[in-house]
Design a protein around this motif. Sequence first.
Motif, mmCIF file in Angstrom:
data_model
loop_
_atom_site.group_PDB
_atom_site.id
_atom_site.type_symbol
_atom_site.label_atom_id
_atom_site.label_comp_id
_atom_site.label_asym_id
_atom_site.label_seq_id
_atom_site.Cartn_x
_atom_site.Cartn_y
_atom_site.Cartn_z
ATOM 1 N N LEU A 1 -7.271 -30.112 68.787
ATOM 2 C CA LEU A 1 -6.642 -31.407 69.017
ATOM 3 C C LEU A 1 -7.120 -31.989 70.337
ATOM 4 C CD1 LEU A 1 -2.948 -30.817 67.922
ATOM 5 C CD2 LEU A 1 -4.515 -32.498 66.984
ATOM 6 N N ASN A 2 -7.203 -31.128 71.336
ATOM 7 C CA ASN A 2 -7.633 -31.592 72.646
ATOM 8 C C ASN A 2 -9.029 -32.219 72.564
ATOM 9 O OD1 ASN A 2 -7.213 -31.638 75.623
ATOM 10 N ND2 ASN A 2 -9.080 -30.410 75.566
ATOM 11 N N ARG A 3 -9.917 -31.536 71.875
ATOM 12 C CA ARG A 3 -11.273 -32.052 71.723
ATOM 13 C C ARG A 3 -11.262 -33.399 71.002
ATOM 14 N NH1 ARG A 3 -13.518 -29.342 67.939
ATOM 15 N NH2 ARG A 3 -12.655 -27.407 68.779
ATOM 16 N N LEU A 4 -10.369 -33.540 70.032
ATOM 17 C CA LEU A 4 -10.345 -34.752 69.227
ATOM 18 C C LEU A 4 -9.765 -35.963 69.948
ATOM 19 C CD1 LEU A 4 -9.284 -33.383 65.726
ATOM 20 C CD2 LEU A 4 -11.297 -34.787 66.196
ATOM 21 N N VAL A 5 -8.720 -35.741 70.728
ATOM 22 C CA VAL A 5 -7.993 -36.917 71.229
ATOM 23 C C VAL A 5 -7.929 -37.051 72.748
ATOM 24 C CG1 VAL A 5 -6.597 -36.974 69.137
ATOM 25 C CG2 VAL A 5 -5.723 -35.821 71.170
ATOM 26 N N ALA A 6 -8.426 -36.075 73.504
ATOM 27 C CA ALA A 6 -8.387 -36.205 74.961
ATOM 28 C C ALA A 6 -9.171 -37.449 75.384
ATOM 29 C CB ALA A 6 -8.980 -34.958 75.612
ATOM 30 N N GLY A 7 -8.561 -38.226 76.252
ATOM 31 C CA GLY A 7 -9.210 -39.443 76.731
ATOM 32 C C GLY A 7 -9.004 -40.647 75.839
ATOM 33 N N LYS A 8 -8.387 -40.433 74.700
ATOM 34 C CA LYS A 8 -8.186 -41.545 73.773
ATOM 35 C C LYS A 8 -6.785 -42.143 73.898
ATOM 36 C CE LYS A 8 -11.690 -39.940 70.579
ATOM 37 N NZ LYS A 8 -12.009 -39.379 69.263
ATOM 38 N N THR A 9 -6.659 -43.345 73.407
ATOM 39 C CA THR A 9 -5.405 -44.082 73.526
ATOM 40 C C THR A 9 -4.765 -44.259 72.149
ATOM 41 O OG1 THR A 9 -6.275 -45.276 75.430
ATOM 42 C CG2 THR A 9 -4.375 -46.247 74.321
ATOM 43 N N ILE A 10 -3.457 -44.100 72.129
ATOM 44 C CA ILE A 10 -2.735 -44.287 70.866
ATOM 45 C C ILE A 10 -2.607 -45.777 70.562
ATOM 46 C CG2 ILE A 10 -0.540 -43.954 69.671
ATOM 47 C CD1 ILE A 10 -0.133 -41.411 71.249
ATOM 48 N N GLU A 11 -3.115 -46.162 69.419
ATOM 49 C CA GLU A 11 -3.072 -47.573 69.033
ATOM 50 C C GLU A 11 -1.971 -47.873 68.023
ATOM 51 O OE1 GLU A 11 -6.718 -49.232 67.661
ATOM 52 O OE2 GLU A 11 -7.461 -49.536 69.712
ATOM 53 N N ASP A 12 -1.633 -46.872 67.233
ATOM 54 C CA ASP A 12 -0.623 -47.121 66.211
ATOM 55 C C ASP A 12 0.086 -45.805 65.878
ATOM 56 O OD1 ASP A 12 0.940 -48.501 64.460
ATOM 57 O OD2 ASP A 12 -0.666 -49.024 63.051
ATOM 58 N N VAL A 13 1.342 -45.919 65.508
ATOM 59 C CA VAL A 13 2.137 -44.755 65.135
ATOM 60 C C VAL A 13 2.980 -45.113 63.913
ATOM 61 C CG1 VAL A 13 3.956 -43.150 65.850
ATOM 62 C CG2 VAL A 13 2.296 -43.953 67.525
ATOM 63 N N LYS A 14 2.980 -44.216 62.951
ATOM 64 C CA LYS A 14 3.836 -44.409 61.779
ATOM 65 C C LYS A 14 4.703 -43.168 61.602
ATOM 66 C CE LYS A 14 1.672 -48.168 60.159
ATOM 67 N NZ LYS A 14 2.333 -49.495 60.128
ATOM 68 N N VAL A 15 5.913 -43.369 61.152
ATOM 69 C CA VAL A 15 6.803 -42.247 60.859
ATOM 70 C C VAL A 15 7.432 -42.488 59.495
ATOM 71 C CG1 VAL A 15 8.881 -41.001 61.546
ATOM 72 C CG2 VAL A 15 7.304 -41.831 63.292
ATOM 73 N N SER A 16 7.349 -41.495 58.638
ATOM 74 C CA SER A 16 7.920 -41.665 57.304
ATOM 75 C C SER A 16 9.216 -40.880 57.134
ATOM 76 C CB SER A 16 6.931 -41.220 56.227
ATOM 77 O OG SER A 16 6.658 -39.839 56.371
ATOM 78 N N PHE A 17 9.444 -39.925 58.024
ATOM 79 C CA PHE A 17 10.651 -39.102 57.927
ATOM 80 C C PHE A 17 11.224 -38.948 59.325
ATOM 81 C CE2 PHE A 17 12.802 -34.926 57.676
ATOM 82 C CZ PHE A 17 13.683 -35.205 56.642
ATOM 83 N N TRP A 18 12.193 -39.771 59.629
ATOM 84 C CA TRP A 18 12.664 -39.865 61.010
ATOM 85 C C TRP A 18 13.343 -38.626 61.575
ATOM 86 C CZ3 TRP A 18 11.162 -42.766 64.821
ATOM 87 C CH2 TRP A 18 10.474 -43.940 64.514
ATOM 88 N N PRO A 19 13.963 -37.808 60.770
ATOM 89 C CA PRO A 19 14.588 -36.619 61.366
ATOM 90 C C PRO A 19 13.617 -35.705 62.105
ATOM 91 C CG PRO A 19 15.506 -37.011 59.199
ATOM 92 C CD PRO A 19 14.373 -37.978 59.360
#
Length: 276
Positions: free
Chosen positions: A5-23
Amino acid sequence: MASDLNRLVAGKTIEDVKVSFWPIVATDHDSFIKHLIGQKVRSVTRLGKWVKFNFRSESSLLAHLKMTGQFISGPWPSDEFPNKFSDASSAWPPHARAAFLFSDGKRKEAIFYSDVRKFGRLRLFDKSSVDGFLKSLKLGPDALTISRQDFHNRIVGSKKPIKQVLLDQTVLAGLGNIYADESLFAAGLSPHRKARELAEQESGRLLVEIKRILIEAIENRGSTVDNYQSLEGPGSYQSSHQVYGKGGRLCPKCSGALVRTIIGGRSSVHCPNCQS
DNA sequence: CCGGTCACCTGAGTGC
DNA sequence: TGCACTCAGGTGACCG
């Protein structure tokens, strides 16, 4: 895995978030998405069974995957994020409970949090609260890095069965039921043995097996982060189980019957002949 | 403080 | 074949 995960997203910015199951969102329910969008990732690390997204803003997102949670990478589907996943034709991964779109300004990368049984939790913290929360967990040293001596000293502090002690995250962080059983089998130690009665030679042998098995599992499974389009069922790690889930079947070493018992409320399988 | 039990949730496995 | 049922996992809540 946190390093993937670190390799994939380090330095990147979150542009969008979706949640389908809030609990699954255990904190900051209302502002969860609002707070995450725009956050830039500094790193992704692991603490025991927790995954921690560290943002440059000093806030952080903690994820506990429980048994069936996983992070999957892939392209951000163009069709609408479904609220239910009964539709197999959806371009979203099955059982995706949350989705995060990352960007480095050029490329976009999506990470999906998928969890069949919905036990996993995502917790958002600001700078001032995350350390207190982590401290409250009282996690012991990580199973992959603890020293023999430290392991032995912690183990013999308990009069409980060794199996139960291995699952206590305040003693040792990162070991679950499956790998506890597998490690004890590999080390030839009965899960019923009182932890405080283990000789140094025995606890040393056990720790060697714990580390070997965890590393093996990480490598073989390896696919907690993968292109979901190439994900095909469970990882190959399952096929390497020697005793877990095999109560009543034959011991792979001596061909005697494996015995299933309950220790500390958890299912345990061991070979009475090979483990003592 | 301690140990024991339950809830959470769903799919796989089992028995009829 | 299909349906009802049990079980598994990690953790926190709850109880005596």
